[in-house]
Design a protein around this motif. Structure first.
Motif, PDB file in Angstrom:
ATOM      1  N   THR A 142       0.884  -0.783  -0.395  1.00 24.34           N
ATOM      2  CA  THR A 142      -0.044   0.326   0.254  1.00 24.34           C
ATOM      3  C   THR A 142       1.036   1.208  -0.337  1.00 24.34           C
ATOM      4  OG1 THR A 142      -1.372  -1.293   1.119  1.00 24.34           O
ATOM      5  CG2 THR A 142      -1.908   1.036   1.172  1.00 24.34           C
ATOM      6  N   ILE A 143       1.952   1.606   0.912  1.00 25.43           N
ATOM      7  CA  ILE A 143       2.569   2.609   1.085  1.00 25.43           C
ATOM      8  C   ILE A 143       3.709   2.204  -0.582  1.00 25.43           C
ATOM      9  CG2 ILE A 143       4.904   3.305   2.310  1.00 25.43           C
ATOM     10  CD1 ILE A 143       4.399   1.532   4.667  1.00 25.43           C
ATOM     11  N   ALA A 144       4.006   1.401  -1.455  1.00 25.31           N
ATOM     12  CA  ALA A 144       4.744   2.070  -2.311  1.00 25.31           C
ATOM     13  C   ALA A 144       3.219   2.035  -3.339  1.00 25.31           C
ATOM     14  CB  ALA A 144       5.081   0.041  -2.997  1.00 25.31           C
ATOM     15  N   ALA A 145       2.260   1.573  -2.961  1.00 31.25           N
ATOM     16  CA  ALA A 145       1.788   2.139  -4.020  1.00 31.25           C
ATOM     17  C   ALA A 145       1.655   4.091  -4.178  1.00 31.25           C
ATOM     18  CB  ALA A 145       0.355   1.652  -3.855  1.00 31.25           C
ATOM     19  N   GLY A 146       1.512   4.243  -3.371  1.00 28.59           N
ATOM     20  CA  GLY A 146       1.348   6.233  -2.312  1.00 28.59           C
ATOM     21  C   GLY A 146       2.848   6.440  -2.812  1.00 28.59           C
ATOM     22  N   ILE A 147       3.539   6.099  -2.791  1.00 25.75           N
ATOM     23  CA  ILE A 147       4.850   6.506  -3.938  1.00 25.75           C
ATOM     24  C   ILE A 147       4.443   6.279  -4.909  1.00 25.75           C
ATOM     25  CG2 ILE A 147       7.299   6.359  -3.346  1.00 25.75           C
ATOM     26  CD1 ILE A 147       7.006   5.228  -0.511  1.00 25.75           C
ATOM     27  N   ARG A 148       4.573   5.331  -5.667  1.00 20.18           N
ATOM     28  CA  ARG A 148       4.488   5.551  -6.876  1.00 20.18           C
ATOM     29  C   ARG A 148       3.300   6.444  -7.815  1.00 20.18           C
ATOM     30  NH1 ARG A 148       4.665   0.179  -6.333  1.00 20.18           N
ATOM     31  NH2 ARG A 148       2.356  -0.141  -6.606  1.00 20.18           N
ATOM     32  N   ARG A 149       2.338   6.651  -7.468  1.00 25.27           N
ATOM     33  CA  ARG A 149       1.595   7.476  -7.199  1.00 25.27           C
ATOM     34  C   ARG A 149       1.456   9.294  -7.118  1.00 25.27           C
ATOM     35  NH1 ARG A 149      -2.823   4.860  -4.784  1.00 25.27           N
ATOM     36  NH2 ARG A 149      -2.545   6.033  -3.144  1.00 25.27           N
TER      37      ARG A 149
END
Lengths: 109, 876
Positions: free
Chosen positions: B303-310
């Motif tokens: 979830t954190i990584a997805a946020g960073i990518r966004r």
């Protein structure tokens, strides 16, 4: 000379030794001689059985031993009965007489 | 020796003598002469030794006395056949020592958890797209602030820092740590306090530093009043607030930091920008909260990584996190180290198997030798148990001796490994300690092996009739005998030893190739001096001036051919990378990147000093300044990758900020990070255009100078730098050759380990072959001498004596080499260019096997050929 002599029945040697030293302290040779004499030269105890038996009885606490002057020559190792040995002698003797009596009954029937 | 049974023995002897005396006296009384009486008494008494033996059996401690007797007998036996005893002890010692050493290393590096509370909750955070667990600092902060599953998220790095204390400046390794680092490792300070969140709140929030135990010991003499004292780090004053406990050495198992400082102070240490998302610069360990499961953690990380990518689509296109085991740089070193150690453990196991096979055949041969003795003992009434006990005691004596030798060997090896520092400037230490449990294990294995193989051959004796054995003198007919257990054991053992020998040769050959390969520069006859100018307060233009002044001075030194400097040299574990875009690119997102290249900043003259051939164009020049257009020199692989041709001079590429850079020269390819890497792309930028404070000065001296001159030059350069500014801490000044040690380190360690195993294996096979060959010959001497007497020639004698031996030897070797070749495929992962298909390797292995085989049967062959039938037949 050995022809007339009878080998001991298994298990009787211990009883004979206990009985023999019950009268007075004796060394190994003396025990063998005494048994030979009292059995009218029928029962000859082999050294190969006598000494292991003496050591075994001593380990079981039925005999105790001490080194003493014997009439002449070197010191001898004299064996005497302990209290435990005296008790064991009575039991064994009673048991042997029962056994010998029973055998005699069967043979005479 | 005084034992109770010594007195008992004397008593027994006296008692029986007394009996004999009485008996003699009796016969004398009957009128016999003294001599006759004595003789008759003795005859009647019979064997007094037998009586004694029977009396002994009646004793309370009879069995102990018997074992003591067996023990003395075993020692006497071993003294009489030192060859057998020596071979057996050596065999056991080698097999067990190898295992204990390997297991010790395995335990220290892989099995043993870190020495911190609840080590199982501590994990290393890594990016999913790389095995090296290094991350951009902002990502660690994102994880720290966005998670609910970790009780602490730590970041740390390794900086090269000048530590000034008591008037001396030393280059030391500092761990910059964030505020949650000591929460994550959860240790208690030995003195004072550790760094806390407040220390790392913002840049220069605090000037607090924590010493590690070893640096407190060695730099500060274990001063108990150290807390509160002020030191200087890169010229900035810091206060020591605490000392870490003795067993703590960070979260990597072989790096020993000297001092911990707040990571927020990066700028004042002259460290680059930690804030860039494109630049991975820190390691991270996390402590998982109690009760949280691994899938929960992974879900949250995703979830954190997805946020960073966004949020950062340009820089963080590939953001993704995973957890790996801490201790060995995540999977980067951990995976190969675990694989290698597992492989070596298998080899060690093979060695132990071979040793056991050897031991088995030795004992089998020995027991066969004793058939007659044992038969006689059985015939005169010895019980089987008595014989088994005798053999057991003998096996026990040998295995305890072997185990003791193995423990000694292993202890020595492990202690010297712990005291050894690999040839690198990084603070690497092996925390390998010989464990008492290992020693116990070794003794247990040796006793088990000894007893098992000692008693096994007895079965075949109990099956035989004592009468036969005595009559034939233990010389059962050998002709047409079935293949005995010992033949199979020997063949198996030789096969196993061949595996270790093949592995050793493959890795030796690989190392040999690695040592002579083209590196793209010539480390011979060159001195490299490294230092970090920011540690002495030089930054930017000041550093540039210092470097140029130094180059000028050094170039004038007698004996110096060329000199140049760079921010770093190839193969020194300190390589940075940058993104390369083609000239047409307009959108500089990560997916449009052409490739990554290694980058170096070099001075004019660096290429000639390093002997890196300039193939086209020009060298960098001091005329390239920040004001002139940016230029670079690239290597052939760079040109090939970007332009699909080597004609790159005059063409352009762009960096990640979109700046076009003109290529002014092309140099030859080389090796930059590891020897086993594929050709890599490299760009060299003018150091006058991109100032660097990290300096590696390369000085080439006349090739005709002896090696000692290289060391003298290293000393001279130190002096020149000290003359210029004594406050510059010099990390290293020595021959370039010696600094490359770490590059060859893995290959060297692997080769050393495999070489030792190969040697162990060879020794074992020599011992086994020699033992069995000489045994066979000596057993059949009688038969062979009859053959000689009947006119057999040398060839016939040999084939009769050792024909079977040679078949065993040959088939064992062939199987072993085939197995070894198969196993060596696994080696190529660790040892550069290791290949078992190499005809040279195969020839060398075959030659070695044949040579050792012939050497070990040479003695027995000589003996077989020099049989003098007359002497021998007379003797027997």
């Amino acid at each position: 000379m050995p022809n007339k002599k009878t080998d001991l029945i298994q298990g009787t040697l211990d009883l004979l030794i206990l009985k023999t030293v019950a009268h007075e302290p004796l060394h190994g040779y003396g025990i063998a001689q005494r048994i030979l004499l009292t059995s009218k030269e029928i029962l000859q105890v082999q050294q190969g059985s006598l000494y292991p038996a003496l050591h075994r009885l001593q380990r079981q606490g039925l005999l105790k031993s001490e080194w003493k002057e014997s009439g002449s020559g070197p010191m001898g190792k004299y064996y005497t009965l302990t209290a435990l040995g005296r008790k064991s002698l009575q039991e064994e003797q009673a048991q042997w007489q029962r056994y010998a009596g029973a055998v005699a009954l069967v043979l005479e029937s | 020796m005084r034992f109770p049974w010594n007195r008992m023995e004397a008593d027994l002897k006296r008692e029986l003598e007394h009996h004999l005396h009485q008996l003699t006296a009796e016969y004398e009384r009957r009128g016999h002469s003294h001599e006759d009486a004595m003789w008759m008494a003795k005859r009647e008494f019979g064997g007094s030794e037998q009586v004694k033996e029977m009396c002994r059996d009646e004793r309370r401690w009879a069995w102990m006395f018997g074992i003591w007797q067996d023990f003395a007998f075993a020692l006497r036996h071993m003294r009489r056949s030192p060859g057998f005893a020596g071979t057996a002890v050596l065999t056991l010692a080698l097999g067990i020592a190898a295992n204990v050493i390997v297991f010790g290393v395995l335990q220290a590096l892989v099995l043993r958890p870190l020495d911190v509370p609840h080590a199982d909750r501590l994990m290393t955070l890594a990016r999913t797209d790389q095995t090296y667990p290094i991350l951009p600092y902002p990502e660690v902060r994102d994880v720290r602030d966005g998670n609910t599953v970790f009780s602490a998220v730590a970041a740390w790095s390794v900086w090269d820092v000048g530590l000034e204390a008591n008037g001396v400046t030393r280059p030391v390794w500092a761990f910059p740590v964030n505020g949650q680092y000591f929460e994550a490792v959860a240790i208690k300070p030995f003195l004072g306090r550790l760094l806390e969140r407040a220390d790392d709140d913002h840049p220069e929030a605090s000037q607090a530093a924590v010493l590690s135990w070893p640096s407190w010991q060695s730099y500060f003499g274990a001063d108990p009043n150290i807390v509160g004292k002020t030191i200087r780090l890169n010229k900035h004053p810091y206060t020591i607030v605490g000392v870490t406990p003795e067993g703590f050495y960070g979260t990597e198992k072989f790096i020993q930091p000297a001092i911990f400082v707040p990571m927020a102070n990066a700028a004042s240490f002259g460290e680059g920008d930690l804030e860039s998302r494109g630049h991975a610069s820190v390691w991270s360990v996390v402590r998982i909260k109690d009760g949280v499961t691994t899938p929960q953690v992974q879900t949250e990380l995703n979830t954190i990584a997805a946020g960073i990518r966004r949020r950062y689509p340009k820089d963080e296109e590939k953001a993704g996190f995973k957890l790996t085991r801490p201790g060995l740089m995540g999977d980067f070193l951990g995976a190969p180290a675990r694989a290698f150690l597992a492989g070596v453990m298998v080899l060690a196991g093979i060695l132990l198997l071979a040793a056991c096979a050897n031991l088995g055949s030795l004992f089998a041969a020995r027991t066969a030798d004793r058939t007659r003795e044992i038969a006689i003992r059985m015939a005169i009434g010895s019980s089987r148990w008595r014989i088994v006990r005798q053999v057991l005691v003998e096996a026990l004596v040998i295995s305890i001796l072997g185990g003791a030798c193995a423990c000694g060997l292993a202890w020595m090896a492990l202690t010297s490994l712990a005291a050894w520092h690999p040839p690198t400037t990084y603070p690497i230490v092996f925390f390998v300690r010989p464990q008492p449990s290992l020693i116990l294990m070794a003794l247990l294995i040796s006793v088990l092996a000894g007893v098992l193989f000692g008693v096994m051959p007895l079965r075949q004796i109990f099956k035989t009739d004592p009468n036969d054995s005595i009559k034939s003198g233990g010389n059962q007919s050998f002709r047409g005998r079935r293949w005995a257990l010992r033949d199979v054991l020997l063949a198996a053992q030789i096969a196993l030893c061949c595996v270790t020998v093949t592995a050793a040769f493959v890795s030796l050959r690989g190392l040999g190739k690695a040592l002579t390969m083209d590196l793209g520069f010539n480390p011979k006859h060159a001195v490299v001096t490294t230092f970090e100018l920011s540690q002495a307060g030089y930054l930017g233009a000041a550093a540039d001036q210092f470097q140029r002044r130094l180059l000028e001075r050094v170039s004038q030194l007698p004996g110096v051919v060329e000199a140049g400097y760079a921010n770093s040299t190839p193969l020194n574990e300190d390589t940075t990378t940058s993104s390369v875009f083609s000239q047409q690119t307009a959108d500089f997102r990560a997916s449009n990147r052409a490739f990554y290249c290694y980058d170096y900043a070099v001075s004019p003259g660096y290429f000639t000093a390093a002997r890196t051939p300039l193939l086209a164009g020009r060298d960098v020049s001091f005329a390239d300044t920040p004001k002139t257009p940016p230029v670079a020199v690239v290597n052939q692989q760079f040109a090939r990758r970007l332009f699909h041709s080597e004609h790159a001079v005059g063409r352009y590429f762009k960096n990640s900020s979109g700046l076009p850079i003109q290529i002014v020269g092309v140099v030859a390819d080389g090796k930059y990070l590891t020897l086993s890497e594929d050709p890599s792309e490299v760009a060299f930028f003018p150091i006058s255009q991109e100032a660097a404070t990290k300096t590696s000065l390369v000085v080439r001296i006349r090739p005709e100078f002896p090696d000692a001159a290289t060391n003298d030059m290293a000393g001279t350069i130190r002096k020149v730098i000290r003359d210029l500014d004594p406050s510059v801490p010099i990390r290293e000044s020595s021959a370039w050759n010696s600094q490359l040690g770490m590059t060859f380190f893995l290959s060297r360690v692997a080769t050393a380990a495999l070489g030792i195993f190969g040697a162990f294996g060879l020794l074992l096979s020599i011992a086994g072959t020699f033992g069995l060959a000489s045994y066979t010959v000596s057993k059949r001497l009688r038969e062979l001498s009859i053959r000689v007497a009947l006119g057999a020639d040398a060839k016939q004698v040999l084939s009769a004596a050792l024909g079977r031996m040679l078949i065993v030897l040959g088939s064992g070797s062939v199987v072993g080499i085939v197995l070894g070749v198969a196993a060596s495929r696994l080696l190529s992962a660790i040892v550069y260019q290791a290949s078992a298909q190499d005809p040279f390797v195969l020839a060398a292995v075959a030659f070695t096997v044949v040579l050792t085989g012939s050497l070990s049967v040479a003695g027995p062959v000589r003996r077989a050929l020099h049989i003098d039938p007359a002497t021998l037949l007379r003797e027997q």
